[in-house]
Enzyme design. Structure first.
Site, PDB file in Angstrom:
ATOM      1  N   SER A  81       0.830  -1.213   0.000  1.00 32.47           N
ATOM      2  CA  SER A  81       0.000   0.000   0.000  1.00 32.47           C
ATOM      3  C   SER A  81       0.862   1.259   0.000  1.00 32.47           C
ATOM      4  O   SER A  81       0.342   2.370  -0.014  1.00 32.47           O
ATOM      5  CB  SER A  81      -0.928   0.005   1.224  1.00 32.47           C
ATOM      6  OG  SER A  81      -0.188  -0.181   2.409  1.00 32.47           O
ATOM      7  N   ASN A 105      -2.390  -2.460  13.104  1.00 27.17           N
ATOM      8  CA  ASN A 105      -3.846  -2.301  13.004  1.00 27.17           C
ATOM      9  C   ASN A 105      -4.340  -1.049  13.724  1.00 27.17           C
ATOM     10  O   ASN A 105      -5.163  -0.294  13.194  1.00 27.17           O
ATOM     11  CB  ASN A 105      -4.563  -3.547  13.551  1.00 27.17           C
ATOM     12  CG  ASN A 105      -4.231  -4.783  12.724  1.00 27.17           C
ATOM     13  OD1 ASN A 105      -3.608  -4.673  11.663  1.00 27.17           O
ATOM     14  ND2 ASN A 105      -4.627  -5.948  13.211  1.00 27.17           N
ATOM     15  N   THR A 148     -39.250  26.687 -11.166  1.00 25.43           N
ATOM     16  CA  THR A 148     -39.555  25.331 -10.726  1.00 25.43           C
ATOM     17  C   THR A 148     -39.732  24.546 -12.017  1.00 25.43           C
ATOM     18  O   THR A 148     -40.182  25.112 -13.027  1.00 25.43           O
ATOM     19  CB  THR A 148     -40.845  25.254  -9.873  1.00 25.43           C
ATOM     20  OG1 THR A 148     -41.938  25.741 -10.661  1.00 25.43           O
ATOM     21  CG2 THR A 148     -40.744  26.085  -8.604  1.00 25.43           C
ATOM     22  N   HIS A 149     -39.339  23.298 -12.008  1.00 22.55           N
ATOM     23  CA  HIS A 149     -39.324  22.474 -13.236  1.00 22.55           C
ATOM     24  C   HIS A 149     -38.474  23.122 -14.328  1.00 22.55           C
ATOM     25  O   HIS A 149     -38.684  22.860 -15.507  1.00 22.55           O
ATOM     26  CB  HIS A 149     -40.744  22.238 -13.772  1.00 22.55           C
ATOM     27  CG  HIS A 149     -41.729  21.842 -12.723  1.00 22.55           C
ATOM     28  ND1 HIS A 149     -42.035  20.526 -12.436  1.00 22.55           N
ATOM     29  CD2 HIS A 149     -42.465  22.591 -11.853  1.00 22.55           C
ATOM     30  CE1 HIS A 149     -42.929  20.488 -11.455  1.00 22.55           C
ATOM     31  NE2 HIS A 149     -43.197  21.728 -11.082  1.00 22.55           N
ATOM     32  N   SER A 167     -11.933  27.109 -27.444  1.00 22.26           N
ATOM     33  CA  SER A 167     -11.963  25.897 -28.257  1.00 22.26           C
ATOM     34  C   SER A 167     -10.823  25.965 -29.248  1.00 22.26           C
ATOM     35  O   SER A 167     -10.480  27.041 -29.746  1.00 22.26           O
ATOM     36  CB  SER A 167     -13.298  25.817 -28.993  1.00 22.26           C
ATOM     37  OG  SER A 167     -13.168  25.016 -30.150  1.00 22.26           O
ATOM     38  N   LYS A 219     -15.666  30.484 -29.016  1.00 22.88           N
ATOM     39  CA  LYS A 219     -16.134  29.765 -27.830  1.00 22.88           C
ATOM     40  C   LYS A 219     -15.445  30.182 -26.535  1.00 22.88           C
ATOM     41  O   LYS A 219     -14.264  30.502 -26.504  1.00 22.88           O
ATOM     42  CB  LYS A 219     -15.905  28.254 -28.012  1.00 22.88           C
ATOM     43  CG  LYS A 219     -16.772  27.627 -29.067  1.00 22.88           C
ATOM     44  CD  LYS A 219     -18.168  27.293 -28.574  1.00 22.88           C
ATOM     45  CE  LYS A 219     -18.174  26.196 -27.582  1.00 22.88           C
ATOM     46  NZ  LYS A 219     -18.833  24.999 -27.984  1.00 22.88           N
ATOM     47  N   ASN A 260     -15.703  28.176 -22.976  1.00 24.84           N
ATOM     48  CA  ASN A 260     -16.365  27.016 -22.366  1.00 24.84           C
ATOM     49  C   ASN A 260     -16.211  27.015 -20.844  1.00 24.84           C
ATOM     50  O   ASN A 260     -15.125  27.291 -20.333  1.00 24.84           O
ATOM     51  CB  ASN A 260     -15.778  25.726 -22.947  1.00 24.84           C
ATOM     52  CG  ASN A 260     -16.079  25.590 -24.426  1.00 24.84           C
ATOM     53  OD1 ASN A 260     -17.146  25.986 -24.884  1.00 24.84           O
ATOM     54  ND2 ASN A 260     -15.113  25.064 -25.168  1.00 24.84           N
ATOM     55  N   GLU A 267     -18.025  22.491 -15.452  1.00 14.59           N
ATOM     56  CA  GLU A 267     -18.356  21.142 -15.944  1.00 14.59           C
ATOM     57  C   GLU A 267     -17.601  20.074 -15.159  1.00 14.59           C
ATOM     58  O   GLU A 267     -18.141  19.017 -14.821  1.00 14.59           O
ATOM     59  CB  GLU A 267     -18.017  21.019 -17.430  1.00 14.59           C
ATOM     60  CG  GLU A 267     -18.871  21.915 -18.315  1.00 14.59           C
ATOM     61  CD  GLU A 267     -18.335  21.937 -19.739  1.00 14.59           C
ATOM     62  OE1 GLU A 267     -18.835  21.170 -20.561  1.00 14.59           O
ATOM     63  OE2 GLU A 267     -17.401  22.705 -20.019  1.00 14.59           O
ATOM     64  N   TYR A 272      -9.833  -6.454  12.395  1.00 17.03           N
ATOM     65  CA  TYR A 272      -9.188  -5.949  11.178  1.00 17.03           C
ATOM     66  C   TYR A 272      -9.190  -7.006  10.074  1.00 17.03           C
ATOM     67  O   TYR A 272      -9.005  -8.198  10.334  1.00 17.03           O
ATOM     68  CB  TYR A 272      -7.738  -5.534  11.496  1.00 17.03           C
ATOM     69  CG  TYR A 272      -6.967  -5.077  10.265  1.00 17.03           C
ATOM     70  CD1 TYR A 272      -7.084  -3.776   9.798  1.00 17.03           C
ATOM     71  CD2 TYR A 272      -6.156  -5.970   9.555  1.00 17.03           C
ATOM     72  CE1 TYR A 272      -6.406  -3.362   8.654  1.00 17.03           C
ATOM     73  CE2 TYR A 272      -5.470  -5.557   8.408  1.00 17.03           C
ATOM     74  CZ  TYR A 272      -5.606  -4.254   7.967  1.00 17.03           C
ATOM     75  OH  TYR A 272      -4.934  -3.848   6.845  1.00 17.03           O
ATOM     76  N   LYS A 328      -8.112   3.636   1.785  1.00 17.02           N
ATOM     77  CA  LYS A 328      -7.371   4.902   1.659  1.00 17.02           C
ATOM     78  C   LYS A 328      -7.559   5.609   0.325  1.00 17.02           C
ATOM     79  O   LYS A 328      -7.771   6.820   0.283  1.00 17.02           O
ATOM     80  CB  LYS A 328      -5.879   4.647   1.907  1.00 17.02           C
ATOM     81  CG  LYS A 328      -5.607   4.343   3.358  1.00 17.02           C
ATOM     82  CD  LYS A 328      -4.256   3.696   3.546  1.00 17.02           C
ATOM     83  CE  LYS A 328      -4.235   2.846   4.776  1.00 17.02           C
ATOM     84  NZ  LYS A 328      -5.157   1.675   4.720  1.00 17.02           N
TER      85      LYS A 328
HETATM   86  N1  ARG Z   1      -1.169  -1.378   5.251  1.00 15.44           N
HETATM   87  C1  ARG Z   1      -2.145  -1.852   6.142  1.00 15.44           C
HETATM   88  C2  ARG Z   1      -3.465  -1.119   5.923  1.00 15.44           C
HETATM   89  O1  ARG Z   1      -3.448  -0.117   5.310  1.00 15.44           O
HETATM   90  C3  ARG Z   1      -1.699  -1.647   7.560  1.00 15.44           C
HETATM   91  C4  ARG Z   1      -2.270  -2.621   8.519  1.00 15.44           C
HETATM   92  C5  ARG Z   1      -1.760  -3.962   8.235  1.00 15.44           C
HETATM   93  N2  ARG Z   1      -2.082  -4.876   9.276  1.00 15.44           N
HETATM   94  C6  ARG Z   1      -1.883  -6.183   9.124  1.00 15.44           C
HETATM   95  N3  ARG Z   1      -2.200  -6.927  10.132  1.00 15.44           N
HETATM   96  N4  ARG Z   1      -1.414  -6.719   8.035  1.00 15.44           N
HETATM   97  O2  ARG Z   1      -4.517  -1.544   6.345  1.00 15.44           O
END
Ligand code: ARG
Length: 470
Positions: free
Chosen positions: A34, A121, A166-167, A288, A294, A296, A301, A328, A336
């Site tokens: 990660s 964790n 409205t509408h 454009s 144009k 834009n 948007e 966990y 994330k």
């Molecule tokens: N990289 C892990 C996460 O984002 C950290 C926690 C990992 N814990 C484990 N017991 N492998 O969740």
């Protein structure tokens, strides 16, 4: 014949490889890592480690020398990460192990004592909470600037008449200031949700360890306080498995993104030739490559589209969390990216809309002209019949409908009908009826609380400044 799984570059992990003979497959390393995204948690990770190390020293769980070495090493690492010289390694999986491995290079054996009485964790839950808390604070500040920009325009346009819809059909004249203040209320509720989320989030998971707490005599009050939390979370299983704070952040973000998309859509509509209510500045539009005429409304948007990403992020995390058993699960590593992506999209959208609103030049002439089209003062006429002639509203509604029909047949506005025309439908009508038929009189008359009358809007502007900006 069985194919051999390619091996990764890493040897058995120094962090958890005690019972392993071989390293992970290359694809395992890739799916497991990660660090590519959780490096964004570095400042929070180091703050959490510092708080934990200081607590371990105070509780006599590690020595002061080790504590000093750890704190010094963490400072160095923070500097390396801030100046971009830190070498993040995929083989080390995540931010927690990247920091710890570097700490070992810097301070040797003491580094191995930092992880006493904690786990990745509780560490990751703490890091992400700290990150989301900062994102909430940033969002609140951004929203207050957006509200200030809307309030300034509302003040300048307290008496600018436009059609209310409205509408998406012209309904009754309103003032532009009143319309803009509607968004100020929406963003005010968004900020209320930010504050709620922050308050509920603010319990510290650190010290829950892997899931069950720890046998070391840690002081969770101390780490909670050091990290600016209200209190330690009450249940260790809940502490490591809870991602409600991320879900709440994404939920409030999704609602906010919807609000932003509605404002953005109105900007897109209003700057078309058909409406011509607003000119957006060069700073928030593009040309454009083929059509020289144009201009834009790209920023608007894109804000409209970002809602899709943010709603998607909420959906992603809801589905990741659904049905997960306590406590966990590695699934939760997938929390994330949606959080980061939504936070980035929201910050960018709020900033873009703030700039766009601040720079917008409204065309009061076009707005007023449009406000007069489409018999928008028909309700005023019906109200006059009720007030002056004592007609029941339903009957007045019917009589007004017939007058609208007459004006339509003549191809003119209600105010262009003659008194005789009026009397052909309702004999008791007198000449003062014409006073309520102009759009300016119409908005002026709507002075009920929360209504669109210019004076009411001016008071609402002052009130909104007091509630949201000062
Ligand atoms: N990289 C892990 C996460 O984002 C950290 C926690 C990992 N814990 C484990 N017991 N492998 O969740």
């Amino acid at each position: 014949m069985t194919k051999k799984t390619p091996k990764g570059n890493a040897d058995v992990s120094a962090m958890w490889g005690g019972r392993f003979d071989g390293g992970p497959a290359a694809v395992m390393e890739e799916i497991n890592a990660s660090i590519g995204f959780d490096k964004r948690l570095f400042a929070q990770d180091i703050a959490g480690s510092k708080a934990h190390a200081a607590m371990l020293v105070r509780q006599g769980i590690i020595s002061e020398e080790d504590g000093d070495a750890i704190l010094g090493g963490l400072e160095t690492i923070l500097g390396e990460m801030e100046d971009g010289s830190f070498d993040f390694k995929t083989a080390l999986e995540d931010i927690h192990m990247n920091v710890e491995a570097r700490l070992a290079e810097l301070v040797g054996e003491a580094a191995g004592r930092l992880h006493t009485g904690r786990s990745r964790n509780d560490q990751v839950a703490t890091d992400l909470k700290l990150w989301v808390r900062d994102a909430l604070d940033g969002l609140d500040a951004g929203l207050s600037h957006l509200q200030a920009a809307l309030i300034d325009q509302a003040e300048a346009h307290a008496a600018t008449v436009m059609p209310g819809f409205t509408h998406l059909q012209a309904a009754q004249p309103v003032t532009l200031g009143h319309h803009l203040l509607a968004y100020v209320e929406m963003f005010g509720r968004d900020r209320g949700r930010v504050a709620d989320c922050r308050r509920r989030l603010n319990e510290c998971p650190l010290g829950a360890a892997a899931l069950a707490g720890t046998s070391f005599a840690i002081d969770r009050e101390m780490t909670a306080e050091a990290l600016g939390f209200e209190r330690p979370s009450a249940n260790s299983l809940d502490a490591v498995s809870d991602r409600d704070f991320a879900l709440e952040f994404l939920s409030l973000g999704a609602i906010l993104a919807v609000h932003l998309s509605r404002l953005a859509e109105e900007m897109v509509l209003w700057c078309t030739d058909g409406f011509g209510f607003v000119a957006l500045s060069d700073a928030f539009t593009t040309g454009s490559s083929i059509m020289p005429q144009k201009r834009n409304p790209d920023a608007a948007e894109l804000v409209r589209a970002k809602a899709g990403r943010v709603i998607g992020a909420l959906n992603t995390l809801l589905v990741v969390m659904k049905g997960l058993p306590l406590a966990y699960g590695k699934d939760m590593q997938e929390d994330k990216e949606p959080v980061f992506d939504a936070a980035d999209s929201l910050a960018l959208s709020v900033a873009a809309v703030t700039g766009m609103v601040g720079d917008a030049v409204f065309d009061a002439g076009r707005m007023k002209e449009a406000a007069g089209r489409g018999y928008t003062t028909a309700t005023d006429l019906a109200d006059w019949l009720v007030r002056t002639l004592g007609m029941p509203f339903r009957q007045a509604h019917h009589a007004t409908g017939r007058l609208v029909r007459l004006a339509e047949d003549r191809g003119c506005g209600l105010e262009d009908l003659t008194l005789d025309d009026m009397r052909s439908v309702e004999t008791a009508i007198t000449a003062d009826v014409f006073a309520v038929l102009g759009v300016e009189n119409s908005v002026k008359s709507r002075a009920s609380q929360g209504g669109t009358a210019p004076d009411t809007v001016r008071r609402a502007v002052a009130e909104a400044r007091r509630r949201f900006v000062e």
